[in-house]
Design an enzyme around this catalytic site. Structure first.
Site, short mmCIF file in Angstrom:
data_model
loop_
_atom_site.label_atom_id
_atom_site.label_comp_id
_atom_site.label_asym_id
_atom_site.label_seq_id
_atom_site.Cartn_x
_atom_site.Cartn_y
_atom_site.Cartn_z
N GLU A 39 0.92 -1.12 0.01
CA GLU A 39 0.12 0.04 0.06
C GLU A 39 0.96 1.43 0.01
O GLU A 39 1.74 1.30 0.86
CB GLU A 39 -0.87 -0.10 1.22
CG GLU A 39 -1.95 -1.19 1.29
CD GLU A 39 -2.63 -1.19 2.56
OE1 GLU A 39 -3.41 -0.22 3.03
OE2 GLU A 39 -2.43 -2.10 3.38
N ARG A 263 4.92 -13.05 9.40
CA ARG A 263 5.64 -11.79 9.03
C ARG A 263 7.01 -11.87 9.98
O ARG A 263 7.12 -12.54 11.03
CB ARG A 263 4.60 -10.70 9.56
CG ARG A 263 4.28 -10.52 10.69
CD ARG A 263 3.31 -9.49 11.12
NE ARG A 263 3.80 -8.17 10.77
CZ ARG A 263 3.02 -6.97 10.40
NH1 ARG A 263 1.83 -7.08 10.55
NH2 ARG A 263 3.51 -5.82 10.08
N LYS A 273 3.19 0.49 10.55
CA LYS A 273 3.36 1.93 9.69
C LYS A 273 2.89 2.87 10.49
O LYS A 273 3.42 4.02 10.50
CB LYS A 273 2.71 1.64 8.11
CG LYS A 273 3.51 0.91 7.40
CD LYS A 273 2.94 1.11 5.68
CE LYS A 273 3.56 0.48 4.97
NZ LYS A 273 2.75 0.44 3.67
#
Length: 559
Positions: A39, A263, A273
């Site tokens: 993104e 992850r 983020k």
């Protein structure tokens, strides 16, 4: 067969490689196509590097391709700046994509998919507020309740959805939801929202749209449109997979299949983020590429190499269970690479003046190797004179037994130069040592008659007359606790107050005047350093990439 190839064959396959090999051998696919789908709402971080290495590496290993697709479905948080930084980071890591694509490329196609689901009675427009939708959704242990708008007719839903697109409603006034199962054990299947109204300017489509698909609707369908064979996601998307499969089944489109892996979570770091953006916006760091940030751009600015990050990703491997990786492994990987490529230079951080009383005074040029780890190493000339700087910590007037550096009457070797002995200590009125009077052995230079005299230590130095002044930024871990995200209270309370220390005037050998951004340096006995982008011809600034050893291990043992 070379040793490297043998080692590669001996390595066991990870579970994704096993799946790909089975799919290719069984004829399910002729070739594989993966994608990396960031993104564009922030800079990539070290966690993304694992996903990048996995997607690009898997495709490359099996002769396939990888697309770079920006999942740009939220115009409020996305910027072209982030798009460009992401592309720069991926290329810097050493990867190239087959096609550059955007979820926004598919806005019309996704809209048509939504209308198709409405026509099949599988989607409806809901006028409920976000709070009402949340209240009716139930809990993991109790079923949800149908929205009062769930049974609108196909015709009414189509008209309302088209009116949403036409801009007839305000933000939040209506949403489009999939009609799945409000009693499903999986909360993701309880009539998830597919579209919301956002009167916001999009970085690519401008003001053409005022409705935008949610990630869960755009993601799986984008994979399908591109015919991605292996859609690789992190573990948090496991509960989303049944929804992606439901959309694919009801739309009868290419069955892109999702596979999940753990992850990357790194100790002494935050990877969210949202939290990284807080650090930037609230001034705890200078920017997204602050060398203390775990962003790819921050690591690059600090002096990490793409090779070290790829090595790290490979060592971490592909797991199916979340875990916390020790940041010292990342530091080990960069040390391993920098030790092979870094040019050796001498820089004194805290100078103590030495006067060689028996030196004749004229300048002499001495040779020193640029990298002893490189069999084909080059050499540089270093000026040597009567007055030198050494590190203040390399001298003790009253040393303990095992102090082997310089002290009164003690001999040490100056790196690539001569053996010296301290004869006299000069102090100021306050008792601070200001100067050492020393003598040197003229025949002790390498190859000289006294070069084989044994001394206990070798120290670095610079010639005062030729030294250049540089700024040195000593970076350390940004947080002082192993897992700041798991601590009580605000994660920012656990920031390491010593994460940056600046030495505004260090003294370097003149060879550093020609420092380049493409080069990495080991300041002898100090650590690995890299030229910072803030440097100018008048002022050179060096960032510490990492120390020569893992100093944190020592510190932890003390506590």
């Amino acid at each position: 067969m070379t040793e490297d190839i043998k080692k590669e064959e001996e390595k066991s396959l990870n579970f994704l490689e096993e799946i790909v090999e089975e799919d290719l051998a069984g004829g399910k696919y002729k070739s594989i196509l993966t994608r990396f789908p960031p993104e564009p709402n922030g800079h990539l971080h070290i966690g993304h590097s694992k996903s990048i290495a996995l997607n690009f590496g898997l495709a490359a290993k099996y002769g396939g391709k990888t697309n770079l697709r920006f999942d740009d479905t939220n115009p409020v948080t996305e910027e072209t700046e982030y798009v460009e930084s992401i592309k720069e980071d991926i290329r810097w890591l050493g990867f190239e994509w087959a096609e550059e694509l955007y979820a926004s490329d598919y806005f019309e196609q996704l809209y048509q998919f939504a209308e198709e689901l409405i026509k099949k009675g599988l989607a409806y427009v809901d006028d409920s507020t976000a709070e009402q939708i949340a209240a009716l959704k139930g809990t993991p242990t109790s079923p949800g309740k149908d929205s009062p708008y769930r049974n609108r007719s196909v015709e009414e839903n189509l008209q309302l959805f088209r009116d949403m697109r036409a801009g007839k409603y305000d933000d939040g006034e209506k949403v489009l939801r999939a009609k799945v199962d409000m009693a499903a054990a999986n909360m993701q299947l309880r009539d998830p929202i597919m579209y919301r109204i956002k009167h916001a300017h999009h970085h690519r489509t401008g003001d053409a749209w005022c409705i935008y698909p949610l990630y869960d609707f755009a993601h799986g369908q984008s994979d399908s449109i591109e015919k991605i064979t292996h859609s690789i996601c992190t573990l948090e998307f496991v509960p989303h997979r049944p929804l992606y499969d439901w959309f694919i089944d009801k739309l009868d489109i290419f069955p892109s299949h999702q596979y999940e892996f753990a992850r990357l979570n790194l100790s002494y770091t935050v990877m969210s983020k949202r939290k990284l953006l807080q650090l930037v916006n609230e001034g705890y760091v200078s920017s997204w590429d602050d060398p203390r940030m775990p962003t790819i751009s921050g690591l690059r600015r600090r002096g990490y190499t793409p090779e070290s990050i790829r090595d790290f990703a490979e060592r971490v491997g592909v797991q199916k269970r979340d875990n916390l990786i020790d940041v010292s492994l990342l530091e080990f990987c960069v040390r391993e690479h920098l030790n092979k490529i870094a040019l050796r230079r001498m820089v004194v951080f805290d100078p103590l003046k030495i006067v060689l009383t028996n030196h004749p005074g004229q300048e002499e040029l001495l040779n020193s190797e640029d990298n002893p780890e490189d069999p084909a190493t080059t050499h540089r000339e270093m000026p040597f004179g009567r007055e030198l700087y050494i590190e203040r910590e390399d001298f003790m007037e009253n040393p303990p037994k095992k102090f082997f550096r310089l002290s009164p009457g003690q001999k040490v070797r100056l790196k690539s130069a001569y053996i010296i002995q301290c004869d006299e200590v000069i102090k100021d009125a306050a008792g601070k040592i200001t100067e050492l009077r020393c003598s040197y052995l003229p025949e002790s230079k390498s190859g000289g008659a006294q070069s084989n005299i044994k001394v206990q230590a070798t120290i670095h130095w610079v010639s005062i007359a030729h030294a250049i002044t540089v700024e040195v930024r000593l970076y350390d871990r940004l947080f002082r606790v192993e897992n700041p995200a798991a601590e009580e209270g605000d994660f920012k309370e656990y920031i390491n107050p010593d994460s940056l220390q600046v030495i505004s005037a260090a003294y370097a050998e003149p060879a550093l005047r020609q420092a380049k951004f493409a080069e990495h340096y080991q300041f002898l006995r100090k650590g690995y350093f890299y030229l910072d982008k803030d440097s100018s011809e008048e002022k050179l600034i060096f960032n510490r990439t990492t120390t020569l050893r893992d100093n944190w291990v020592k510190e932890q043992k003390k506590n």
